[in-house]
Enzyme design. Structure first.
Site, PDB file in Angstrom:
ATOM      1  N   ASN A 230      -7.192  -5.165  16.606  1.00 25.01           N
ATOM      2  CA  ASN A 230      -5.965  -5.758  16.712  1.00 25.01           C
ATOM      3  C   ASN A 230      -4.225  -4.822  16.425  1.00 25.01           C
ATOM      4  OD1 ASN A 230      -3.888  -7.769  17.066  1.00 25.01           O
ATOM      5  ND2 ASN A 230      -4.104  -8.920  14.994  1.00 25.01           N
TER       6      ASN A 230
ATOM      7  N   ASN B 286       0.449   1.768   7.126  1.00 26.42           N
ATOM      8  CA  ASN B 286       0.287   0.939   5.771  1.00 26.42           C
ATOM      9  C   ASN B 286       0.895   1.852   4.288  1.00 26.42           C
ATOM     10  OD1 ASN B 286      -0.248  -1.266   7.383  1.00 26.42           O
ATOM     11  ND2 ASN B 286      -2.166  -0.391   7.979  1.00 26.42           N
TER      12      ASN B 286
ATOM     13  N   ARG C  27       1.007  -1.270  -0.133  1.00 27.96           N
ATOM     14  CA  ARG C  27      -0.101  -0.445  -0.253  1.00 27.96           C
ATOM     15  C   ARG C  27       0.864   1.239   0.157  1.00 27.96           C
ATOM     16  NH1 ARG C  27      -3.534  -2.268   4.941  1.00 27.96           N
ATOM     17  NH2 ARG C  27      -1.871  -3.635   5.004  1.00 27.96           N
TER      18      ARG C  27
ATOM     19  N   ALA D 277      32.992  41.213  -2.392  1.00 25.45           N
ATOM     20  CA  ALA D 277      31.519  40.479  -2.517  1.00 25.45           C
ATOM     21  C   ALA D 277      31.641  39.931  -3.673  1.00 25.45           C
ATOM     22  CB  ALA D 277      30.963  41.678  -2.183  1.00 25.45           C
TER      23      ALA D 277
ATOM     24  N   ARG E  41      27.657  23.428   1.999  1.00 23.61           N
ATOM     25  CA  ARG E  41      27.671  21.733   1.510  1.00 23.61           C
ATOM     26  C   ARG E  41      29.207  21.026   2.170  1.00 23.61           C
ATOM     27  NH1 ARG E  41      29.261  22.933  -4.670  1.00 23.61           N
ATOM     28  NH2 ARG E  41      28.914  20.616  -4.675  1.00 23.61           N
TER      29      ARG E  41
ATOM     30  N   TYR F 295      37.595  24.376 -10.363  1.00 20.60           N
ATOM     31  CA  TYR F 295      37.177  22.761 -10.920  1.00 20.60           C
ATOM     32  C   TYR F 295      37.863  23.920 -12.544  1.00 20.60           C
ATOM     33  CZ  TYR F 295      34.861  19.679 -13.604  1.00 20.60           C
ATOM     34  OH  TYR F 295      34.541  18.519 -14.463  1.00 20.60           O
TER      35      TYR F 295
ATOM     36  N   GLN G 269      11.971 -15.027   5.425  1.00 20.54           N
ATOM     37  CA  GLN G 269      11.223 -16.084   5.286  1.00 20.54           C
ATOM     38  C   GLN G 269      10.590 -16.819   3.983  1.00 20.54           C
ATOM     39  OE1 GLN G 269       7.498 -13.513   6.256  1.00 20.54           O
ATOM     40  NE2 GLN G 269       6.151 -15.064   6.092  1.00 20.54           N
TER      41      GLN G 269
ATOM     42  N   LYS H 267      31.845  24.727  -0.621  1.00 19.18           N
ATOM     43  CA  LYS H 267      31.826  23.491  -0.108  1.00 19.18           C
ATOM     44  C   LYS H 267      33.474  23.118  -0.025  1.00 19.18           C
ATOM     45  CE  LYS H 267      33.660  21.527  -3.150  1.00 19.18           C
ATOM     46  NZ  LYS H 267      34.502  20.421  -4.527  1.00 19.18           N
TER      47      LYS H 267
HETATM   48  C1  UD1 Z   1      -1.551  -7.233  10.797  1.00 15.08           C
HETATM   49  C2  UD1 Z   1      -3.010  -8.292  11.181  1.00 15.08           C
HETATM   50  C3  UD1 Z   1      -3.646  -7.322  11.676  1.00 15.08           C
HETATM   51  C4  UD1 Z   1      -3.663  -5.832  12.913  1.00 15.08           C
HETATM   52  C5  UD1 Z   1      -2.859  -4.822  11.891  1.00 15.08           C
HETATM   53  C6  UD1 Z   1      -1.916  -4.098  12.865  1.00 15.08           C
HETATM   54  C7  UD1 Z   1      -2.736 -10.572   9.720  1.00 15.08           C
HETATM   55  C8  UD1 Z   1      -3.147 -11.304   9.861  1.00 15.08           C
HETATM   56  N1  UD1 Z   1      -3.299  -9.273  10.507  1.00 15.08           N
HETATM   57  O1  UD1 Z   1      -2.685  -6.337   9.238  1.00 15.08           O
HETATM   58  O2  UD1 Z   1      -4.994  -8.117  12.625  1.00 15.08           O
HETATM   59  O3  UD1 Z   1      -5.139  -5.526  12.672  1.00 15.08           O
HETATM   60  O4  UD1 Z   1      -1.726  -6.026  11.512  1.00 15.08           O
HETATM   61  O5  UD1 Z   1      -1.685  -3.313  12.180  1.00 15.08           O
HETATM   62  O6  UD1 Z   1      -2.119 -10.625  10.906  1.00 15.08           O
HETATM   63  N2  UD1 Z   1       4.744  -9.957   7.488  1.00 15.08           N
HETATM   64  C9  UD1 Z   1       6.240 -10.795   7.477  1.00 15.08           C
HETATM   65  N3  UD1 Z   1       5.425 -11.385   6.798  1.00 15.08           N
HETATM   66  C10 UD1 Z   1       4.419 -11.409   5.976  1.00 15.08           C
HETATM   67  C11 UD1 Z   1       3.318 -10.935   5.952  1.00 15.08           C
HETATM   68  C12 UD1 Z   1       3.523  -9.572   6.954  1.00 15.08           C
HETATM   69  O7  UD1 Z   1       6.006 -10.603   7.794  1.00 15.08           O
HETATM   70  O8  UD1 Z   1       4.532 -12.824   5.108  1.00 15.08           O
HETATM   71  C13 UD1 Z   1       5.132  -7.920   8.077  1.00 15.08           C
HETATM   72  C14 UD1 Z   1       4.852  -6.718   7.553  1.00 15.08           C
HETATM   73  O9  UD1 Z   1       6.109  -6.986   7.734  1.00 15.08           O
HETATM   74  C15 UD1 Z   1       4.468  -5.906   9.105  1.00 15.08           C
HETATM   75  C16 UD1 Z   1       3.377  -6.670   9.723  1.00 15.08           C
HETATM   76  O10 UD1 Z   1       4.039  -8.145   9.422  1.00 15.08           O
HETATM   77  O11 UD1 Z   1       5.326  -5.595   9.798  1.00 15.08           O
HETATM   78  C17 UD1 Z   1       2.470  -6.532   9.209  1.00 15.08           C
HETATM   79  O12 UD1 Z   1       2.428  -7.159   7.568  1.00 15.08           O
HETATM   80  P1  UD1 Z   1       0.981  -6.257   7.712  1.00 15.08           P
HETATM   81  O13 UD1 Z   1       0.504  -6.399   5.913  1.00 15.08           O
HETATM   82  O14 UD1 Z   1       1.205  -4.209   7.937  1.00 15.08           O
HETATM   83  O15 UD1 Z   1      -0.559  -6.759   8.123  1.00 15.08           O
HETATM   84  P2  UD1 Z   1      -2.386  -5.749   8.254  1.00 15.08           P
HETATM   85  O16 UD1 Z   1      -2.906  -6.077   6.971  1.00 15.08           O
HETATM   86  O17 UD1 Z   1      -1.428  -4.165   8.510  1.00 15.08           O
HETATM   87 CA    CA Z   2      -0.256  -3.317   9.517  1.00 15.18          CA
END
Ligand code: UD1
Ligand code: CA
Length: 480
Positions: free
Chosen positions: A176, A234, A18, A386, A339, A393, A78, A357
């Site tokens: 959450n 986000n 996003r 002035a 600079r 250069y 991951q 600089k």
């Molecule tokens: C997540 C929560 C949501 C909560 C929100 C809070 C889940 C499924 N959902 O949603 O309930 O309200 O956070 O901000 O967890 N990330 C990984 N691996 C992945 C996907 C994400 O490490 O495969 C990390 C991202 O880098 C980020 C965090 O997890 O730091 C959250 O990911 P994001 O995609 O922002 O989750 P939300 O959709 O916001």
């Molecule tokens: Ca998030």
């Protein structure tokens, strides 16, 4: 004291779609620190036995930042299975086999989350002996977040993601926060039961909560007092909202520490900046990076300082400066461009429309107007006329020039580098200095002036200039 029963997992593998950016979301900065850096600093404050960071998208760039912030952290890559649940599963697998205790999971995108809030969560979890305790927040607009679904008794039942939620569930405003404390054994048991059977085809960490509940474990969601503590970033609108909030805290912090900040709304100060008491910051000022300002200095209006040092009592107005050192009592601006490598001595001056600089300008020396000083060293108590240019250069290479102390250069001088001007020397106005000037000498190389009398009337007859010249010549001195 280190908490040997605590491990922290930071989720940092997501792309941050996003944000619509080629830079991974967690490397976008607020207050001069990447988003992930804020969470790492909070993690460090908790002094856990282990910190695990999960990366995937742009993993090298993230890993570099994480390792430099927290060298002892364990970095986990991951795999192709998407979702926060998979990220935590791999993180848990990377913990040392002898670790027992609690796992604090934090999304990497909650920059304002503080250590006090997390310590309180840890304490609460341990008191109540739940399998999972998480933070929630009640928002006016909960769009995009996972919703907290509570049972009839009001206890936490499960979490439903926005994309999987029914119309009724979407009306819930308790969200959450993405901050969880799990008991390791309980977490491990339910991670194994996660599926990707949902709207996004991901393993959701949030499903662990419902699974624990079904298995008869105690779970709890604690609403935070201030929703901004856990607001995630986000998109770019949330990025600027959190940046603005953090900036207002930083500005207020410096005000309480004795700094006058006239207009908090137009003042931006990075977390990495340091300001002494009795500094004054005028409107439209950005103090960035490792900038440090000593007492009594006045900065602004409309000034940007990046990685600069400003000495006691100096004045810097309407200036853009990077990696510059401004001495005590010195004066810079208005409209100056400093600079990298500019070092202005105590009580020196860099004035209006001057660019510098890699220039060392000694104590009490002045470059007051309309000049370029590049690759030069100027001694003490010298004055650069002035409109002077240090021509550094030659079209291929840069060269340096040296000006001694107590030198006076005339206006509109050009110093063709490399050239040396000795102590106490003078140069005439309009001099192009191509050869060294010995100490105490006057250098002039402009041709003598020749006046051609009557030139305008004979070469530009009939013009207004010729008429004005004729009038001036036929007017007696008394009438003038
Ligand atoms: C997540 C929560 C949501 C909560 C929100 C809070 C889940 C499924 N959902 O949603 O309930 O309200 O956070 O901000 O967890 N990330 C990984 N691996 C992945 C996907 C994400 O490490 O495969 C990390 C991202 O880098 C980020 C965090 O997890 O730091 C959250 O990911 P994001 O995609 O922002 O989750 P939300 O959709 O916001
Ligand atoms: Ca998030």
């Amino acid at each position: 004291m280190p908490d040997n029963n605590l491990a922290i997992v930071i989720l940092a593998a997501g792309q941050g779609t996003r944000m619509k950016s080629s830079t991974p979301k967690l490397l976008h900065p607020i207050a001069g620190v990447p988003l992930v850096g804020h969470v790492l600093a909070t993690a460090r404050a908790l002094d856990a036995a282990h910190v695990v960071a999960v990366v995937r998208y742009e993993r090298d760039r993230l890993a570099e930042v994480i390792s430099s912030e927290l060298p002892d952290s364990i970095i986990v890559d991951q795999d192709e299975v998407p979702g926060t649940g998979r990220a935590v599963e791999q993180a848990v697998d990377a913990l040392p086999a002898d670790f027992e205790g609690d796992v604090l999971v934090v999304n990497g995108d909650v920059p304002l989350l503080d250590a006090d809030t997390l310590s309180a969560l840890v304490a609460r979890h341990r008191e109540e002996r739940t399998a999972a305790t998480l933070l929630s927040a009640v928002l006016d607009d909960a769009t995009g977040y996972g919703r907290i679904i509570r049972g009839e008794s009001g206890g936490l039942d499960r979490i439903v993601e926005q994309k999987d939620a029914s119309v009724e569930e979407r009306a819930v405003r308790e969200i959450n926060a993405g901050v969880y404390l799990f008991t390791l054994g309980a977490l491990r048991a339910q991670l194994a039961n996660l599926t990707t059977d949902n709207a996004q085809g991901e393993k959701y960490l949030t499903d662990v909560v419902g699974l624990l509940r079904k298995a008869g474990n105690a779970v709890a969601a604690i609403p935070v007092a201030e929703p901004w503590l856990v607001e995630g970033v986000n998109d770019r609108a949330q990025l600027s909202a959190q940046a603005l909030r953090l900036n207002s805290f930083i500005v207020r912090g410096w005000q309480m520490a004795g700094v006058t900040i006239q207009d908090p709304a137009s003042t931006w100060i990075d977390l990495t900046v340091s300001l002494a008491p009795d500094v004054t910051v005028k409107p439209g000022t950005q103090l960035l990076g490792a900038t440090a300002v000593e007492t009594g200095a006045v900065i602004g209006p409309d000034t940007t300082l990046v990685d600069c040092e400003v000495g006691e009592g100096a004045e810097v107005k309407r200036t853009d400066a990077t990696l510059a050192v401004i001495g005590a009592g010195a004066s810079v601006g208005p409209f100056s461009f400093l600079r990298p490598g500019t070092i202005l001595g105590a009580d020196g001056k860099i004035g209006a429309f001057v660019e510098t600089k890699n220039a060392r300008i000694g104590a009490g020396s002045k470059v007051p107007h309309l000049s370029y000083v590049g690759d030069a060293e100027i001694g003490e108590q010298s004055n650069i006329g002035a409109g002077s240019i240090f021509a550094n250069y030659d079209g291929v290479k840069k060269h340096s020039s040296v000006v001694g102390s107590h030198v006076r250069t005339g206006s509109h001088g050009v110093f063709v580098a490399p050239v040396r001007i000795g102590d106490g020397a003078y140069t005439g106005a309009g001099t192009v200095v191509r050869k060294d000037v010995p100490a105490g000498a006057l250098a002039i190389n402009v041709a003598p002036q020749r006046n051609m009398d009557g030139w305008t009337e004979s070469h530009r007859p009939g013009t207004a200039a010729a008429e004005a010249a004729a009038r001036a010549q036929h007017t007696s001195p008394e009438e003038n």
